[in-house]
Design an enzyme around this catalytic site. Structure first.
Site, PDB file in Angstrom:
ATOM      1  CG  HIS A  86      63.926  76.362  56.641  1.00  0.00           C
ATOM      2  ND1 HIS A  86      64.731  77.154  55.866  1.00  0.00           N
ATOM      3  CD2 HIS A  86      64.731  75.389  57.119  1.00  0.00           C
ATOM      4  CE1 HIS A  86      65.961  76.671  55.880  1.00  0.00           C
ATOM      5  NE2 HIS A  86      65.985  75.593  56.642  1.00  0.00           N
ATOM      6  CB  THR A  87      57.795  77.106  55.888  1.00  0.00           C
ATOM      7  OG1 THR A  87      58.493  77.360  54.686  1.00  0.00           O
ATOM      8  CG2 THR A  87      56.356  77.525  55.731  1.00  0.00           C
ATOM      9  CD  GLN A  88      58.943  77.951  62.286  1.00  0.00           C
ATOM     10  OE1 GLN A  88      58.424  77.368  63.219  1.00  0.00           O
ATOM     11  NE2 GLN A  88      60.096  77.555  61.757  1.00  0.00           N
ATOM     12  NE  ARG A  89      53.063  82.675  60.623  1.00  0.00           N
ATOM     13  CZ  ARG A  89      52.748  83.772  59.920  1.00  0.00           C
ATOM     14  NH1 ARG A  89      51.639  83.827  59.229  1.00  0.00           N
ATOM     15  NH2 ARG A  89      53.561  84.810  59.917  1.00  0.00           N
TER      16      ARG A  89
END
Lengths: 284, 260, 279
Positions: free
Chosen positions: B32-35
């Site tokens: 999912h969201t990494q940054r």
């Protein structure tokens, strides 16, 4: 024989717009023994009469603690009460987890009311067969609610449900104006007196058949059963069965010594004959 | 007819060549969201005698680009709470939606119960912790500031994308945690110090810290919003950092087009 | 009623040979005995009011509310089976929240009324459910200004200038018809609403009652702080809230006086007639 065609399920209206299955469920409450609830400015108390199925059997559970600030008394089908109180416990825990807040009394009562309403509108379901008195304390003070299988909920200063509860209601109506300022013990005593009025002639309140719960502002719910009820029964004094008390009352009146307290007692006896209130009128 | 359901609705092999399904057999774990993408920087909060002040600038950066300069990162939640968010702006906007719905639901019963800062903070921390347990975090660090309408007891608490919560007399997120907190702590080392800090001094203190951040944090902005919560409710305002002095920059060599 | 015993009235979703759906009609009967409830669409907002009978003196006054907030800018009053009303309102709340999630906007009143009409209608379609035993009056305001709708158990709904349902609806309706609602302000409206509730009240049958009254207003001065505090949130600036206590008490007082005076005049008139007859 007259046959009512409109009372087979909870999805059929009668031509008058009534739902008989729901009304019959309200009758189930009256099959259970009485429970009384009342509130002062600082406390709410529940008192209930327990039955035992047989001499050697245990007494039923009439009061279910939900949370530190919340408890219920029931009249009717206790398995149904267990389902509803489990649900209330879940709501209570969810509130503590999600908001770090003890669940507000009115909201948890509303949640079971919504749950109960669904059972009155869908085929294959039945209404709950239990009435509840919900006592609790929150930021807005002590509260007492009555729950009915129709999904109706009402907030009261004092309320009674179950067999012969009209007598208790009569007592409460006579005395509720003094409730706000009474002490913790006095509140319980009023409850016991109201409960005593629901007894049959040959019965009396004992440590075996009486259940008490109290919750107050800054004071967790505390339940009293068995020997721990004794202190309150002693405070009540005047024990014995209804007929014994009536006999004593007669003697006292003959002697011309009937005081206010005995008046109440007399009222309690007279209240016995009152009509049982129609609790089924959900349209107000 | 093609008997294999995976072939249905796809271009015909005989016309377009075999379907390359290799991407479906990826052995990579689901991610999912990494940054964060569009971000806000620091949020500051300080408790003072009878209340709390919270502030955040109005910049939303896209990487190092100052992409938007009028973003409001302070949100009033009910009568006595303000929530300030740093980190991903879209995640912050989603949180605003959750808080808005929460407020509306709180209004339904029309009773005298109100959500105050401790409840709002707990709610946000549960949401953030639940999302981190799904390995799909809301990429924010958040300050919740409020005051109790009855006791005027101030409340200030921090929660981040991992669900970590923390409370102190003065708090800051992002770069502020490094640059502003040491300054704030000099003035309010403990709760007792807060009790002797006036609202006026707290406002000045925040102004000073915002100025330091404007000088030193390359993602910060010159305009910021502030909110003060006391038992009487919330007052908000906007401020711009004035009386700047960039003299020291003359001494700095090695950046940009300079004739040595 | 000729329908009884023919068997066509025993199940929901069944037509009788003459094309009627009796279970829906019976549900309407449940409403006809409900408390008088009215809605007035004024120039600058909407008013909801209902007569709340006091069935026991043990009940806590002011508790047990009958009019509910659905979104910041919408309120619904129901008459009939109270628990059904609660269910209906919960659905309306879900619709309002869903609209916000989808469109980042407050739900328009017409759209909410339409969705709720469809919801009520769905409960007339199947034998596995029963229709709602309620009529709901939806009050709110949006970009088109104030809006007022009334939804019946059949799912039928109309927009209204003034709506009335429950026991005293006939008396209430004829009073509402006398008002010039497109010119009436909220402050005038609450007085009329209180008066109408008093006029529609049946003295002979029921004694004590409370008036519960809410309005949808754009006046930020009276608006509830919890709502106006929500700057930066999805809100169209209108607030559904209880009518401030002092205003309601004043309106109720005046209404009571007006109705009593009217009764006296009636009595006098009757007395004169009687005297005429005697002469």
């Amino acid at each position: 024989m007259f046959r009512n065609n409109y009372d087979n399920d909870s999805v059929t209206f009668s031509p008058q717009g009534r739902i008989f299955q729901v009304e019959y469920a309200l009758e189930a409450i009256k099959q259970g023994s009485a429970a009384v609830g009342l509130r002062s400015k600082t406390h709410v108390a529940l008192v209930a009469l327990k039955r035992n199925a047989e001499e050697l059997g245990s007494y039923q559970k009439k009061i279910i603690p939900i949370d530190k600030h919340l408890g219920v008394a029931l009249a009717g089908l206790s398995p149904d009460a267990r389902v509803l109180s489990n649900f209330m416990r879940q709501q209570s825990m969810a509130s503590r987890l999600l908001y770090k807040r003890p669940v507000p009394v009115s909201r948890v009562v509303n949640s079971i009311a919504d749950k109960a309403q669904v059972n009155t509108q869908h085929y294959g379901k039945r209404p709950y067969g239990v009435g509840l008195l919900i006592a609790g304390v929150d930021e807005t003070g002590p509260h007492l609610w009555e729950f009915q299988p129709s999904g109706q909920i009402l907030e009261y200063f004092g309320a009674a449900i179950g067999a012969r509860s009209q007598s208790a209601r009569t007592y409460l109506e006579r005395h509720f104006e003094s409730f706000p300022d009474v002490s913790r013990d006095e509140l319980v005593l009023h409850g016991l007196k109201a409960l005593r009025d629901t007894l049959q002639q040959d019965k009396e309140l004992t440590t075996d058949n009486t259940s008490i719960a109290i919750v107050g502002i800054g004071e967790d719910l505390k339940q009293y059963d068995g020997p721990r009820v004794k202190r309150f029964l002693d405070l009540l004094g005047e024990d014995g069965t209804k007929s014994q008390r009536a006999a004593r009352l007669d003697t006292a009146m003959d002697a011309g010594g009937a005081d206010d307290d005995n008046d109440d007692e007399l009222a309690g006896l007279l209240g016995e004959s009152g009509p049982s209130g129609s609790a089924m009128d959900t349209t107000e | 007819m093609n008997q294999f359901p995976h072939g249905w609705g796809r271009p015909r092999d005989d016309v377009y060549g075999a379907y390359d399904s290799s991407y479906l057999n990826s052995t990579e774990p689901v991610s999912h969201t990494q940054r964060p993408i569009v971000t806000g920087t620091s949020v500051l909060g300080v408790k003072f005698n009878g209340g709390v002040i919270i502030a955040a600038d109005n910049i939303a950066s896209y990487g190092s680009l100052a992409r938007y300069d009028n973003v409001e990162r302070l949100l009033q939640v009910g009568t006595h709470t303000v929530v300030g968010a740093g980190g991903d702006i879209s995640d912050m906007q989603y949180l605003h939606l959750l808080l808005d719905n929460l407020l509306i639901k709180e209004q339904y019963p029309a009773d005298d119960h109100a959500l105050l800062a401790p409840q709002v903070h707990t709610y946000i921390s549960r949401v953030l912790y639940q999302r981190r347990n799904k390995f799909d975090p809301l990429w924010n660090s958040i300050l919740t500031a409020g005051a109790d309408p009855k006791t005027s007891e101030p409340f200030l608490s921090y929660v981040d994308l991992r669900g970590t919560t923390y409370t102190a007399p003065a708090l800051a997120t992002g770069y502020g945690a490094h640059l502003a907190v040491p300054i704030l702590r000099r003035h309010v080392p403990d709760e007792e110090a807060c009790a002797s800090l006036s609202q006026e001094d707290a406002e000045k203190l925040v102004e000073e810290c915002m100025k330091v951040l404007w000088y030193r944090d390359a993602r910060s902005g010159v305009k910021y919003s502030w909110a003060v919560v006391t038992k009487d409710g919330v007052t908000t305002g906007n401020n711009k950092i004035e009386n700047q002095s960039w003299k020291f920059a003359e001494m700095i060599k090695g950046y940009g087009a300079q004739n040595v | 009623m000729t329908s009884i015993g023919t068997g066509y009235d025993l199940s929901n979703s069944v037509f009788s040979p003459d094309g009627r759906n009796f279970q829906v009609e019976y549900a309407q009967k449940a409403v006809e005995n409900g408390p008088t409830t009215i809605g007035l669409r004024c120039k600058d907002g909407v008013i909801l009011a209902c007569e709340k009978l006091i069935t026991s003196k043990l009940l806590v006054p002011g508790s047990n509310k009958r009019i509910s907030t659905v979104d910041r800018h919408i309120g619904i009053a129901t008459s009939g089976l109270i628990p059904d009303g609660k269910h209906f309102i919960n659905r309306a709340r879900d619709e309002a929240i869903s609209w916000r999630r989808n469109f980042k906007d407050s739900v328009p009143i017409a759209s909410l009324a339409d969705r709720m009409g469809s919801y009520a209608q769905a409960y007339t379609l199947y034998s596995s459910v029963r229709p709602f035993g309620v009529t709901a009056i939806v009050a709110g305001a949006d970009n088109d200004g104030p809006g007022l709708y009334m939804i019946e158990p059949s799912g039928l709904y109309w927009g209204y200038f003034g709506a009335a349902t429950g026991k005293g609806r006939q008396a209430a309706k004829s009073e509402i018809e006398k008002l010039n609602l497109s010119e009436l302000t909220l402050l005038q409206g609450i007085k009329e609403a209180a008066r109408i509730i008093y006029v529609a009240h049946d003295d002979n049958k029921d004694k004590e009652f409370e008036i519960e009254m809410t309005w949808v207003t754009k006046d930020a001065k009276t608006a509830n702080a919890a709502v106006t505090g929500s700057r930066g949130m999805i809100w169209n600036g209108w607030v559904h809230e209880e009518v401030p206590k002092e205003l309601l008490e004043e309106a109720a007082r005046e209404a009571k006086k007006a109705v009593e005076e009217e009764d006296e005049e009636d009595d006098d008139a009757k007395g004169e007639e009687k005297m005429d007859e005697d002469l």
